[in-house]
Motif scaffolding. Sequence first.
Motif, PDB file in Angstrom:
ATOM      1  N   PRO A  96      -5.711  12.340   6.722  1.00 32.37           N
ATOM      2  CA  PRO A  96      -4.673  11.388   7.130  1.00 32.37           C
ATOM      3  C   PRO A  96      -5.195  10.077   7.688  1.00 32.37           C
ATOM      4  CG  PRO A  96      -4.077  13.600   7.814  1.00 32.37           C
ATOM      5  CD  PRO A  96      -5.482  13.677   7.292  1.00 32.37           C
ATOM      6  N   TYR A  97      -6.365  10.107   8.371  1.00 37.64           N
ATOM      7  CA  TYR A  97      -6.876   8.870   8.972  1.00 37.64           C
ATOM      8  C   TYR A  97      -7.207   7.824   7.898  1.00 37.64           C
ATOM      9  CZ  TYR A  97     -11.740   9.886   7.622  1.00 37.64           C
ATOM     10  OH  TYR A  97     -12.887  10.105   6.912  1.00 37.64           O
ATOM     11  N   GLN A  98      -7.325   8.253   6.628  1.00 41.67           N
ATOM     12  CA  GLN A  98      -7.685   7.321   5.570  1.00 41.67           C
ATOM     13  C   GLN A  98      -6.493   6.535   5.028  1.00 41.67           C
ATOM     14  OE1 GLN A  98      -9.718  10.308   3.029  1.00 41.67           O
ATOM     15  NE2 GLN A  98     -11.563   9.068   3.333  1.00 41.67           N
ATOM     16  N   PHE A  99      -5.275   6.985   5.324  1.00 41.83           N
ATOM     17  CA  PHE A  99      -4.130   6.313   4.696  1.00 41.83           C
ATOM     18  C   PHE A  99      -2.899   6.149   5.590  1.00 41.83           C
ATOM     19  CE2 PHE A  99      -3.995  10.848   3.542  1.00 41.83           C
ATOM     20  CZ  PHE A  99      -2.726  11.209   4.002  1.00 41.83           C
ATOM     21  N   GLN A 100      -2.798   6.884   6.693  1.00 41.95           N
ATOM     22  CA  GLN A 100      -1.601   6.772   7.524  1.00 41.95           C
ATOM     23  C   GLN A 100      -1.585   5.471   8.325  1.00 41.95           C
ATOM     24  OE1 GLN A 100      -1.088  10.273   9.928  1.00 41.95           O
ATOM     25  NE2 GLN A 100      -0.088  11.397   8.273  1.00 41.95           N
ATOM     26  N   LEU A 101      -0.405   4.869   8.430  1.00 44.40           N
ATOM     27  CA  LEU A 101      -0.213   3.625   9.169  1.00 44.40           C
ATOM     28  C   LEU A 101       0.837   3.895  10.247  1.00 44.40           C
ATOM     29  CD1 LEU A 101      -0.096   1.249   6.078  1.00 44.40           C
ATOM     30  CD2 LEU A 101      -2.049   1.630   7.601  1.00 44.40           C
ATOM     31  N   THR A 136      -1.086   3.973 -11.856  1.00 44.94           N
ATOM     32  CA  THR A 136      -0.372   3.785 -10.592  1.00 44.94           C
ATOM     33  C   THR A 136      -1.232   2.955  -9.654  1.00 44.94           C
ATOM     34  OG1 THR A 136       0.698   5.935 -10.849  1.00 44.94           O
ATOM     35  CG2 THR A 136       0.708   4.973  -8.649  1.00 44.94           C
ATOM     36  N   ARG A 137      -0.646   1.901  -9.070  1.00 49.21           N
ATOM     37  CA  ARG A 137      -1.409   1.009  -8.204  1.00 49.21           C
ATOM     38  C   ARG A 137      -1.468   1.538  -6.773  1.00 49.21           C
ATOM     39  NH1 ARG A 137      -1.925  -4.114  -9.936  1.00 49.21           N
ATOM     40  NH2 ARG A 137      -3.565  -4.109  -8.361  1.00 49.21           N
ATOM     41  N   ALA A 138      -0.371   2.138  -6.330  1.00 48.74           N
ATOM     42  CA  ALA A 138      -0.330   2.658  -4.963  1.00 48.74           C
ATOM     43  C   ALA A 138       0.803   3.664  -4.844  1.00 48.74           C
ATOM     44  CB  ALA A 138      -0.138   1.523  -3.951  1.00 48.74           C
ATOM     45  N   VAL A 139       0.717   4.507  -3.826  1.00 49.84           N
ATOM     46  CA  VAL A 139       1.759   5.490  -3.529  1.00 49.84           C
ATOM     47  C   VAL A 139       2.123   5.345  -2.051  1.00 49.84           C
ATOM     48  CG1 VAL A 139       2.336   7.941  -3.372  1.00 49.84           C
ATOM     49  CG2 VAL A 139       0.957   7.109  -5.273  1.00 49.84           C
ATOM     50  N   VAL A 140       3.405   5.366  -1.767  1.00 53.40           N
ATOM     51  CA  VAL A 140       3.893   5.369  -0.389  1.00 53.40           C
ATOM     52  C   VAL A 140       4.444   6.761  -0.115  1.00 53.40           C
ATOM     53  CG1 VAL A 140       5.496   4.333   1.267  1.00 53.40           C
ATOM     54  CG2 VAL A 140       4.519   2.926  -0.565  1.00 53.40           C
ATOM     55  N   SER A 141       3.949   7.427   0.903  1.00 57.18           N
ATOM     56  CA  SER A 141       4.423   8.785   1.192  1.00 57.18           C
ATOM     57  C   SER A 141       4.646   8.955   2.684  1.00 57.18           C
ATOM     58  CB  SER A 141       3.430   9.831   0.685  1.00 57.18           C
ATOM     59  OG  SER A 141       2.185   9.699   1.336  1.00 57.18           O
ATOM     60  N   ILE A 178      -2.244  11.093  -7.885  1.00 55.27           N
ATOM     61  CA  ILE A 178      -1.374  11.087  -6.698  1.00 55.27           C
ATOM     62  C   ILE A 178      -1.680  12.299  -5.817  1.00 55.27           C
ATOM     63  CG2 ILE A 178       1.034  11.327  -5.940  1.00 55.27           C
ATOM     64  CD1 ILE A 178       1.787   9.658  -8.445  1.00 55.27           C
ATOM     65  N   ASN A 179      -1.846  13.466  -6.441  1.00 55.73           N
ATOM     66  CA  ASN A 179      -2.170  14.672  -5.664  1.00 55.73           C
ATOM     67  C   ASN A 179      -3.507  14.520  -4.945  1.00 55.73           C
ATOM     68  OD1 ASN A 179       0.180  15.963  -6.436  1.00 55.73           O
ATOM     69  ND2 ASN A 179      -0.768  16.966  -8.200  1.00 55.73           N
ATOM     70  N   TYR A 180      -4.488  13.945  -5.650  1.00 56.60           N
ATOM     71  CA  TYR A 180      -5.801  13.731  -5.024  1.00 56.60           C
ATOM     72  C   TYR A 180      -5.672  12.764  -3.849  1.00 56.60           C
ATOM     73  CZ  TYR A 180      -9.789  10.726  -4.163  1.00 56.60           C
ATOM     74  OH  TYR A 180     -10.721   9.941  -3.533  1.00 56.60           O
ATOM     75  N   ALA A 181      -4.967  11.658  -4.050  1.00 60.25           N
ATOM     76  CA  ALA A 181      -4.837  10.646  -2.998  1.00 60.25           C
ATOM     77  C   ALA A 181      -4.191  11.239  -1.747  1.00 60.25           C
ATOM     78  CB  ALA A 181      -4.031   9.463  -3.511  1.00 60.25           C
ATOM     79  N   GLU A 182      -3.183  12.068  -1.946  1.00 64.95           N
ATOM     80  CA  GLU A 182      -2.476  12.661  -0.812  1.00 64.95           C
ATOM     81  C   GLU A 182      -3.279  13.774  -0.144  1.00 64.95           C
ATOM     82  OE1 GLU A 182       2.226  12.096  -1.442  1.00 64.95           O
ATOM     83  OE2 GLU A 182       1.342  13.727  -2.606  1.00 64.95           O
ATOM     84  N   SER A 183      -4.278  14.300  -0.838  1.00 71.66           N
ATOM     85  CA  SER A 183      -5.067  15.404  -0.270  1.00 71.66           C
ATOM     86  C   SER A 183      -6.152  14.918   0.697  1.00 71.66           C
ATOM     87  CB  SER A 183      -5.727  16.207  -1.391  1.00 71.66           C
ATOM     88  OG  SER A 183      -6.767  15.450  -2.012  1.00 71.66           O
TER      89      SER A 183
END
Length: 432
Positions: free
Chosen positions: A241-246, A315-320, A233-238
């Motif tokens: 932003p262009y890779q995951f923000q909607l 964990t399949r996905a994280v919403v942040s 989760i820490n890696y995914a959030e690091s």
Amino acid sequence: MKFLIDWVENGENACAEERATLCYLQILVEDENACAFYDVSEGRYFEHLFIPVVHLAEGIASGWWKIFGGRDRYFSIFPYRNGFALPDLKFRFDGSTFEIMGSQFSSVNPKIKFWHTESDMERSAAESALSEFVDKVVEKLSSEGIQKTEVESRWSHIAYSRNNPDEQFFCEAAGTIGADPYMISDSDARLIELANNRFSGEVLIEFLAGVREAKSRFSSNLHAAGERELEWINYAESRQPYQFQLSVLDELANDLKSQSQRISSERTWSQGYRMARLFRERLSLDFLNGSTSIRSLSEMLGNRYFRRASGMAATRAVVSRTAGGKTGIHLRKRGRKKWEHLSEEFAFARALGDAVCFPDDEISIVNELKSAERQAVGRAFAAELLAPIEIILDMRDSGKDVGEIADSLAVSPLTVTHQIENKDRIESACAA
């Protein structure tokens, strides 16, 4: 659910606690008596059990935090019969609804038969019924001069914890991972502390329950499994932003929130079905032209550069959500096989469902749990988003089988089958 006890005095049991709690017992589940049985040897039907209930009270007290902290697991009263007859009654709590299920089964010794029963209720009602039962047993033991019993000691600890919100939540978190909060190991306590630094409330409970399941999947100890999930989760959030923000998702979620509040009397998944229909309408999805792929959905939601996050985790996905209110979805990358690709799209849709159904949380997770409040909502949302029941029924009426429908909608055959099975509940939820 209600426990009806008719105490019997001067029992012949050798154990003083059993003599004191000998009774005629009925457990009412709505209009059904779970303790009703047919005695095969005598050829007679009985409305109650004749048993000491101290062992059942001890079982409920010892399992209290596992009952209300557990997710995706049944708690059975059967192991606490201690040689006496009991129905195979099980409890399961998903964070919102308390389920009761009694399986039909025949006991060999004594040779009796119990019937099936099931119901569900709110947590407060379940706590009240179970508490009242244990209270009665403890009071009966005390009135008979039997002090410092195991059930009395345990119940006093639980009563104290239930009156202290922070301690109650810690106890439930311990119950989630199968630990006894009053004799918890340093490793388990540390895992709860680490998880609590990232999550709160029901999200924390579902994260820990997912870690509990991941422990068996990856053959690791509980603490190692939890650290692996948090590291991913820490890696995914690091990432950038262009890779995951909607960017469009926040506005859409806030808009839908005002139109589809959950109704208190309904099951949690109902909101998922209802919100999926509203979501589809807003985006004007074309289901037969690839509009529900990860790429298409992410572009509609403001990100044409969306990327999945690689790495090993359950964990399949994280919403942040960032401080600026921008929602991001971190989707774990799967393999290249077709079923894994479909599984990825379903997980992405589940994450969208969590984001729009629970828009006020800073972070939440999508994992493998089935009977857990948020996971159930996300699964319902994903199924109705990717495979709307009305389209499935139209295709079926035109002569297509489940496999052909699944291929047309780019979902798994299992998703189509479940949608057909749940047709009535979907329509009922969306009509509310």
